[in-house]
Design a protein around this motif. Structure first.
Motif, PDB file in Angstrom:
ATOM      1  N   ARG A 102      -1.366  10.741 -51.248  1.00 40.13           N
ATOM      2  CA  ARG A 102      -1.455  10.517 -49.807  1.00 40.13           C
ATOM      3  C   ARG A 102      -2.862  10.861 -49.328  1.00 40.13           C
ATOM      4  NH1 ARG A 102       1.507   6.795 -48.130  1.00 40.13           N
ATOM      5  NH2 ARG A 102       2.362   6.458 -50.165  1.00 40.13           N
ATOM      6  N   MET A 113      -7.288   9.610 -48.917  1.00 41.05           N
ATOM      7  CA  MET A 113      -8.160   8.552 -48.420  1.00 41.05           C
ATOM      8  C   MET A 113      -9.063   8.066 -49.553  1.00 41.05           C
ATOM      9  SD  MET A 113      -9.219   9.531 -44.492  1.00 41.05           S
ATOM     10  CE  MET A 113      -9.705  11.246 -44.718  1.00 41.05           C
ATOM     11  N   TRP A 162      -5.019  11.535 -40.177  1.00 36.47           N
ATOM     12  CA  TRP A 162      -4.748  11.932 -41.554  1.00 36.47           C
ATOM     13  C   TRP A 162      -4.617  13.450 -41.680  1.00 36.47           C
ATOM     14  CZ3 TRP A 162      -7.278  14.762 -45.392  1.00 36.47           C
ATOM     15  CH2 TRP A 162      -6.802  14.589 -46.696  1.00 36.47           C
ATOM     16  N   LEU A 172       0.267   9.963 -44.838  1.00 36.73           N
ATOM     17  CA  LEU A 172      -0.626   8.820 -44.683  1.00 36.73           C
ATOM     18  C   LEU A 172      -1.651   8.736 -45.802  1.00 36.73           C
ATOM     19  CD1 LEU A 172      -1.501   6.487 -42.790  1.00 36.73           C
ATOM     20  CD2 LEU A 172      -2.902   8.163 -41.553  1.00 36.73           C
TER      21      LEU A 172
END
Length: 254
Positions: free
Chosen positions: A41, A43, A141, A148
């Protein structure tokens, strides 16, 4: 386009019946990197010059890794404000009712929606994002409730802007750069890309790459479309040097 992933037929900028998605080193790396980013989860930033297959690779891999409603795509064509980012996410998630007028209410609505179940956001054309927009994605986030994963996809400018934001850059789990195909990769993958190249000689494929495609997949797609037309116009059965030169003229590469 904002919302779910587009149909696979829309991944190519030029309609090209018979074309195949080929497994390049970059696509294999993207599948592995996206798997790890989604599992964490986290980026991720996918960047590189235009036409190197970034968006196609991300879309293709996510259709396999996260089918259904869990993936949402957002694309920007100009520098968005934080307000525009809020509205884009609201639309992408398909939330009911109208968007709240007050920013704090809007933020709470989005956080609640992103906390309900795991989500993956693809932010395409991310080179258009400014500091405020990047900061808003970080804000969402960072919330403890959201589940996310975010995949920023964009040109070199995307990486440049991200690197200027230390708080956000420090949270990027994986950076992946897409580059042009090497001459060896061209000879390996282009015969698999479209049937028209299956019978072409290595010399003709190298000639086409050197004079027109330059290791760029989007350029190969455009060239392939022109070559298919050239075969009909010149009444040829296979790719030959004169067919390639005919196509080069149409692409301004003569």
């Amino acid at each position: 386009m904002t919302g779910t992933l587009p149909p696979a037929a829309g991944d190519q900028y030029v309609p090209l019946p018979g074309a195949h998605i080929v497994t390049t080193r970059a696509l294999l790396a993207a599948r592995e990197n996206l798997t790890d980013a989604i599992d964490a989860r986290a980026m991720m930033c996918v960047y590189g010059d235009a036409g190197f297959g970034k968006t196609l690779a991300v879309n293709t891999c996510l259709r396999e890794l996260e089918p259904g409603e869990e993936v949402r795509r957002i694309a920007f064509r100009s520098r968005p404000t934080a307000r525009a980012v809020r509205h884009a996410i609201f639309t992408a998630l398909g939330l009911a009712g109208g968007p709240p007028a007050h920013p704090s209410e809007f933020d709470r609505l989005l956080i609640d929606a992103l906390s309900a179940r795991p989500r993956t956001l693809i932010v395409d054309e991310a080179q258009w994002l400014n500091s405020d927009a990047f900061e808003y994605f970080r804000f969402l986030w960072d919330d403890y409730g959201t589940q996310l994963a975010i995949v920023f996809v964009g040109g070199q400018g995307c990486r440049t802007v991200l690197r200027k934001e230390p708080m956000l850059a420090s949270r990027i789990f994986i950076w992946q750069k897409f580059s042009r195909l090497t001459p060896a990769e061209v000879l390996q993958v282009i015969p698999l890309f479209h049937p028209v190249w299956e019978t072409a000689t290595p010399e003709d494929i190298t000639f086409a790459d050197t004079h027109a495609a330059h290791g760029n997949f989007r350029s190969w797609a455009w060239l392939t479309a022109q070559v298919l037309t050239g075969l009909k116009r010149l009444r040829r059965q296979h790719v030959e040097t004169d067919v390639l030169r005919w196509a080069f003229h149409r692409l301004g590469e003569a």
